[in-house]
Design a protein around this motif. Structure first.
Motif, PDB file in Angstrom:
ATOM      1  N   ARG A  43       0.821  -1.215   0.000  1.00  0.00           N
ATOM      2  CA  ARG A  43       0.000   0.000   0.000  1.00  0.00           C
ATOM      3  C   ARG A  43       0.850   1.257   0.000  1.00  0.00           C
ATOM      4  N   ASN A  44       2.104   1.140   0.471  1.00  0.00           N
ATOM      5  CA  ASN A  44       3.010   2.287   0.474  1.00  0.00           C
ATOM      6  C   ASN A  44       3.975   2.288  -0.710  1.00  0.00           C
ATOM      7  N   GLY A  45       3.859   1.296  -1.603  1.00  0.00           N
ATOM      8  CA  GLY A  45       4.679   1.268  -2.799  1.00  0.00           C
ATOM      9  C   GLY A  45       6.149   1.051  -2.528  1.00  0.00           C
ATOM     10  N   ILE A  46       6.454   0.248  -1.478  1.00  0.00           N
ATOM     11  CA  ILE A  46       7.848   0.030  -1.116  1.00  0.00           C
ATOM     12  C   ILE A  46       8.152  -1.457  -1.032  1.00  0.00           C
ATOM     13  N   GLY A  47       9.427  -1.790  -1.083  1.00  0.00           N
ATOM     14  CA  GLY A  47       9.832  -3.183  -1.039  1.00  0.00           C
ATOM     15  C   GLY A  47       9.545  -3.810   0.308  1.00  0.00           C
ATOM     16  N   ALA A  48       9.222  -5.108   0.289  1.00  0.00           N
ATOM     17  CA  ALA A  48       8.909  -5.859   1.502  1.00  0.00           C
ATOM     18  C   ALA A  48      10.099  -6.738   1.867  1.00  0.00           C
ATOM     19  N   LEU A  49      10.728  -6.437   2.998  1.00  0.00           N
ATOM     20  CA  LEU A  49      11.818  -7.260   3.534  1.00  0.00           C
ATOM     21  C   LEU A  49      11.206  -8.250   4.515  1.00  0.00           C
ATOM     22  N   SER A  50      10.927  -9.458   4.051  1.00  0.00           N
ATOM     23  CA  SER A  50      10.231 -10.427   4.897  1.00  0.00           C
ATOM     24  C   SER A  50      11.206 -11.176   5.788  1.00  0.00           C
ATOM     25  N   PHE A  51      11.022 -11.009   7.105  1.00  0.00           N
ATOM     26  CA  PHE A  51      11.817 -11.724   8.087  1.00  0.00           C
ATOM     27  C   PHE A  51      11.006 -12.843   8.739  1.00  0.00           C
ATOM     28  N   ALA A  52      10.013 -13.367   8.017  1.00  0.00           N
ATOM     29  CA  ALA A  52       9.142 -14.402   8.583  1.00  0.00           C
ATOM     30  C   ALA A  52       9.674 -15.811   8.345  1.00  0.00           C
ATOM     31  N   PHE A  53      10.754 -15.965   7.569  1.00  0.00           N
ATOM     32  CA  PHE A  53      11.334 -17.271   7.276  1.00  0.00           C
ATOM     33  C   PHE A  53      10.257 -18.216   6.710  1.00  0.00           C
ATOM     34  N   ILE A  54       9.564 -17.727   5.674  1.00  0.00           N
ATOM     35  CA  ILE A  54       8.434 -18.475   5.119  1.00  0.00           C
ATOM     36  C   ILE A  54       8.903 -19.470   4.063  1.00  0.00           C
ATOM     37  N   HIS A  55       8.103 -20.506   3.870  1.00  0.00           N
ATOM     38  CA  HIS A  55       8.374 -21.513   2.860  1.00  0.00           C
ATOM     39  C   HIS A  55       7.894 -21.015   1.493  1.00  0.00           C
ATOM     40  N   PRO A  56       8.372 -21.614   0.408  1.00  0.00           N
ATOM     41  CA  PRO A  56       7.995 -21.122  -0.921  1.00  0.00           C
ATOM     42  C   PRO A  56       6.491 -21.078  -1.156  1.00  0.00           C
ATOM     43  N   GLU A  57       5.764 -22.074  -0.639  1.00  0.00           N
ATOM     44  CA  GLU A  57       4.325 -22.101  -0.876  1.00  0.00           C
ATOM     45  C   GLU A  57       3.632 -20.914  -0.203  1.00  0.00           C
ATOM     46  N   ASP A  58       4.080 -20.552   1.004  1.00  0.00           N
ATOM     47  CA  ASP A  58       3.533 -19.368   1.662  1.00  0.00           C
ATOM     48  C   ASP A  58       3.982 -18.102   0.948  1.00  0.00           C
ATOM     49  N   ALA A  59       5.209 -18.099   0.456  1.00  0.00           N
ATOM     50  CA  ALA A  59       5.722 -16.934  -0.257  1.00  0.00           C
ATOM     51  C   ALA A  59       4.892 -16.640  -1.504  1.00  0.00           C
ATOM     52  N   ALA A  60       4.398 -17.669  -2.170  1.00  0.00           N
ATOM     53  CA  ALA A  60       3.589 -17.464  -3.373  1.00  0.00           C
ATOM     54  C   ALA A  60       2.327 -16.671  -3.052  1.00  0.00           C
ATOM     55  N   ALA A  61       1.663 -17.008  -1.941  1.00  0.00           N
ATOM     56  CA  ALA A  61       0.452 -16.283  -1.548  1.00  0.00           C
ATOM     57  C   ALA A  61       0.797 -14.840  -1.190  1.00  0.00           C
ATOM     58  N   TRP A  62       1.900 -14.646  -0.464  1.00  0.00           N
ATOM     59  CA  TRP A  62       2.303 -13.292  -0.090  1.00  0.00           C
ATOM     60  C   TRP A  62       2.651 -12.457  -1.321  1.00  0.00           C
ATOM     61  N   SER A  63       3.313 -13.075  -2.294  1.00  0.00           N
ATOM     62  CA  SER A  63       3.688 -12.354  -3.508  1.00  0.00           C
ATOM     63  C   SER A  63       2.445 -11.920  -4.293  1.00  0.00           C
ATOM     64  N   ARG A  64       1.482 -12.827  -4.411  1.00  0.00           N
ATOM     65  CA  ARG A  64       0.248 -12.468  -5.134  1.00  0.00           C
ATOM     66  C   ARG A  64      -0.452 -11.290  -4.461  1.00  0.00           C
ATOM     67  N   GLU A  65      -0.559 -11.340  -3.138  1.00  0.00           N
ATOM     68  CA  GLU A  65      -1.242 -10.265  -2.425  1.00  0.00           C
ATOM     69  C   GLU A  65      -0.461  -8.956  -2.520  1.00  0.00           C
ATOM     70  N   TYR A  66       0.853  -9.060  -2.411  1.00  0.00           N
ATOM     71  CA  TYR A  66       1.691  -7.851  -2.490  1.00  0.00           C
ATOM     72  C   TYR A  66       1.506  -7.154  -3.836  1.00  0.00           C
ATOM     73  N   TYR A  67       1.638  -7.902  -4.911  1.00  0.00           N
ATOM     74  CA  TYR A  67       1.551  -7.270  -6.230  1.00  0.00           C
ATOM     75  C   TYR A  67       0.122  -6.863  -6.588  1.00  0.00           C
ATOM     76  N   ARG A  68      -0.878  -7.573  -6.068  1.00  0.00           N
ATOM     77  CA  ARG A  68      -2.267  -7.159  -6.303  1.00  0.00           C
ATOM     78  C   ARG A  68      -2.532  -5.797  -5.652  1.00  0.00           C
ATOM     79  N   LEU A  69      -2.106  -5.628  -4.400  1.00  0.00           N
ATOM     80  CA  LEU A  69      -2.325  -4.358  -3.708  1.00  0.00           C
ATOM     81  C   LEU A  69      -1.501  -3.240  -4.324  1.00  0.00           C
ATOM     82  N   LEU A  70      -0.263  -3.555  -4.721  1.00  0.00           N
ATOM     83  CA  LEU A  70       0.585  -2.532  -5.303  1.00  0.00           C
ATOM     84  C   LEU A  70      -0.015  -1.993  -6.599  1.00  0.00           C
ATOM     85  N   ALA A  71      -0.738  -2.840  -7.327  1.00  0.00           N
ATOM     86  CA  ALA A  71      -1.351  -2.417  -8.592  1.00  0.00           C
ATOM     87  C   ALA A  71      -2.747  -1.831  -8.404  1.00  0.00           C
ATOM     88  N   SER A  72      -3.247  -1.792  -7.165  1.00  0.00           N
ATOM     89  CA  SER A  72      -4.597  -1.312  -6.911  1.00  0.00           C
ATOM     90  C   SER A  72      -4.580   0.167  -6.541  1.00  0.00           C
TER      91      SER A  72
END
Length: 553
Positions: free
Chosen positions: A192-221
């Motif tokens: 929402r602030n148009g800035i890079g996300a430094l994720s320190f959650a140590f997430i697995h790739p499958e969780d990262a996919a959901a986060w990436s979709r949400e990040y880019y959807r909001l950034l384009a909204s």
């Protein structure tokens, strides 16, 4: 995919007279090597008072030294703490610009709020207002980068008259902006602030996919209103790493460091009761968390070059833009870190280098319309209608005038709840001390469980739930299961299982009591298998915060 290395500057006890000097000297050699073999970024955190976990209080100094020993690697603040009691915004702008100048325009400006009690209390930052402080400061700092002169500021957190904040950055309009993220809602905040996300959650790739979709959807909204004057569309994931041709040797070299990282993180961001100058986290780690020593509690990249290639490929497919690796952790040896960097540069980096620039240009072209629309929603830089003469006496009168003491809504109630929880936690800690699982299971019968879950539901804080609605299921041993239903601004607890639970937490009843009392480490329970998590892992990370405990980042 870009690649970075990350420094907390960890230093487990015991310490010698030159331990910190050797720590920094080794780190600079590692950064020089990482630059030579082709890493894209070095990230250094800003933390204060976190003995053993992080001796990195002045990352701008470390990064400035690194800038003079390297040619290409970008210098990332991961992160600068923005609440004004920690760093005055003008000083932040000046330091970032100076580092950008001496490095030839290689700075990335990562930001954050801080969250540990040691830091917030040490600087007098009110936890419930640190997010507002961050938002206010990042707006002010980015205007200091571009306004000539900076047109001044008057907010609840910063009063400053007009000044031309110099020097100015090499990169225009300013270096790329990032924010530290550990939960899904802070990923949303970044987008929402148009800035890079430094994720320190140590997430697995499958969780990262959901986060990436949400990040880019909001950034384009239309919800995206940039915090700065440029958009940095990037999602980065942090993992422990050690690379060796022999998988078992890689694990042997890196597992202890990863385990200590997890344990020390939980120590400072949980109810540790840390005693400054008298703790020994390394000793406690060895005594209390043997299950963390040989495993990989943060789901890291400990293995052969091929293992890392496969793992990174999964993150790349999930939409992650940068992998940041923690090698300097716990007791990890300098020579092992250097060997790992060399091997990674020789056998892993080339796999992802081919066609990378073309893919990056295509990605930026796809994002260009969304970025242009977002920047159009950002309030422009200000210009002053006429020159502003400095008048020391008048300025001091404006800056020092008293503000009306108007507490934020709910502050009084929140303070009362915190005090009640502290008293209840102390009482609970006394009750569970030195009791076996069997004794606690007998004491924690149906009536006690009903009281506990009722109080938990009443402690629910909707302001910290980030809009979460759903069912959280607690399975306590073979028989008792409780469900907490969160809907809007309320939570209700009931005995029984949930249909379609968003999250299920399974553990012995005794361990739940120990977690609530602050005498058990959830990370250690998770690694040992006593605590099992099913469902939305991102929700699991914020359950304590929703029901009254402080949260990381």
């Amino acid at each position: 995919m870009r690649f970075g290395i990350f420094y907390e500057h960890q230093l487990p006890r015991p310490w010698e007279a030159d331990s910190e000097q050797r720590l920094y000297g080794d780190a600079l050699e590692q950064v020089e090597l990482a630059d030579r073999v082709g890493f894209d970024y070095v990230w250094a955190v800003e933390h204060h008072f976190l003995e053993e976990y992080s001796h990195s209080a002045a990352p701008e100094v470390f990064l400035a030294a690194a800038s003079q020993r390297t040619r290409n690697i970008r210098l990332g603040h991961g992160i600068v703490q923005l609440p004004p009691p920690v760093n005055h915004p003008a000083r932040v702008a000046e330091r970032i610009a100076t580092l950008d100048l001496v490095s030839g325009g290689r700075v990335d400006f990562g930001t954050g709020e801080a969250s540990s009690a040691a830091e917030l209390g040490g600087f007098g930052v009110v936890r419930d207002r640190k997010r507002e402080m961050w938002q206010d400061s990042i707006d002010a700092v980015t205007r200091m980068f571009v306004e000539e002169p900076f047109a001044g500021w008057d907010s609840p957190y910063l009063r400053m008259p007009p000044r031309n904040v110099i020097p100015k950055t090499v990169q225009k309009p300013h270096p790329p902006l990032w924010v530290a993220c550990s939960r899904r809602e802070t990923i949303h905040l970044a987008a929402r602030n148009g800035i890079g996300a430094l994720s320190f959650a140590f997430i697995h790739p499958e969780d990262a996919a959901a986060w990436s979709r949400e990040y880019y959807r909001l950034l384009a909204s239309e919800e995206c209103v940039p915090a700065g004057f440029a958009v940095n569309a990037n999602l980065a994931v942090v993992l422990p790493m050690m690379c060796h041709e022999d998988a078992e040797e890689a694990r042997r070299r890196g597992a202890m460091g990863a385990g200590f990282f997890a344990y020390a993180l939980a120590h400072y961001y949980g109810p540790s009761g840390h005693v400054p100058g008298h703790g020994d986290i390394w000793r406690d780690f060895l005594e209390q968390a043997p299950e963390l020593r040989g495993g990989d509690p943060l789901g890291g990249a400990l293995g052969t070059p091929q293992h890392l290639i496969d793992l990174i490929g999964r993150y790349e497919a999930a939409g992650v833009d940068q992998m940041i690796f923690v090698l300097q952790a716990g007791p990890n040896r300098h020579d092992h870190i250097c060997e790992s960097l060399e091997l990674f540069g020789e056998k892993v980096l080339p796999v992802f280098a081919e066609g990378r620039e073309e893919r990056e240009r295509a990605r930026l072209d796809r994002l260009a319309p969304a970025v242009e629309s977002a920047l159009a929603r950002r309030a422009p830089a200000r210009t002053m209608a006429e020159p502003y003469p400095i008048d020391e006496e008048a300025e001091l009168a404006r800056i020092t005038r008293p503000r009306a003491a108007v507490p934020a809504p709910g502050d009084v109630l929140a303070a009362a709840r915190r005090n009640a929880r502290r008293g209840g936690r102390r009482l609970l800690a006394r009750l569970v001390a030195n009791r076996t699982d069997e004794e606690l299971a007998r004491w924690f019968g149906p009536a006690a469980q009903r009281l506990l879950f009722t109080l938990m539901a009443r402690s629910f804080d909707p302001a910290r739930a980030a809009g979460f609605r759903g069912l959280i299921e607690f399975r306590l041993g073979p028989r008792a299961t409780w469900t907490v239903a969160v809907s809007g601004d309320r939570a209700r607890a009931r005995l029984g299982r949930a249909r379609n639970a968003t999250l299920t937490l399974s553990m012995p009843a005794a361990d739940l009591l120990r977690i609530l009392a602050g005498t058990s480490n959830p990370a250690a329970l998770l690694v040992s298998g006593r605590l099992k998590v099913a469902g939305d892992v991102a929700v699991a990370s914020r359950v304590p915060e929703m029901f009254g405990a402080p949260s990381p980042y």
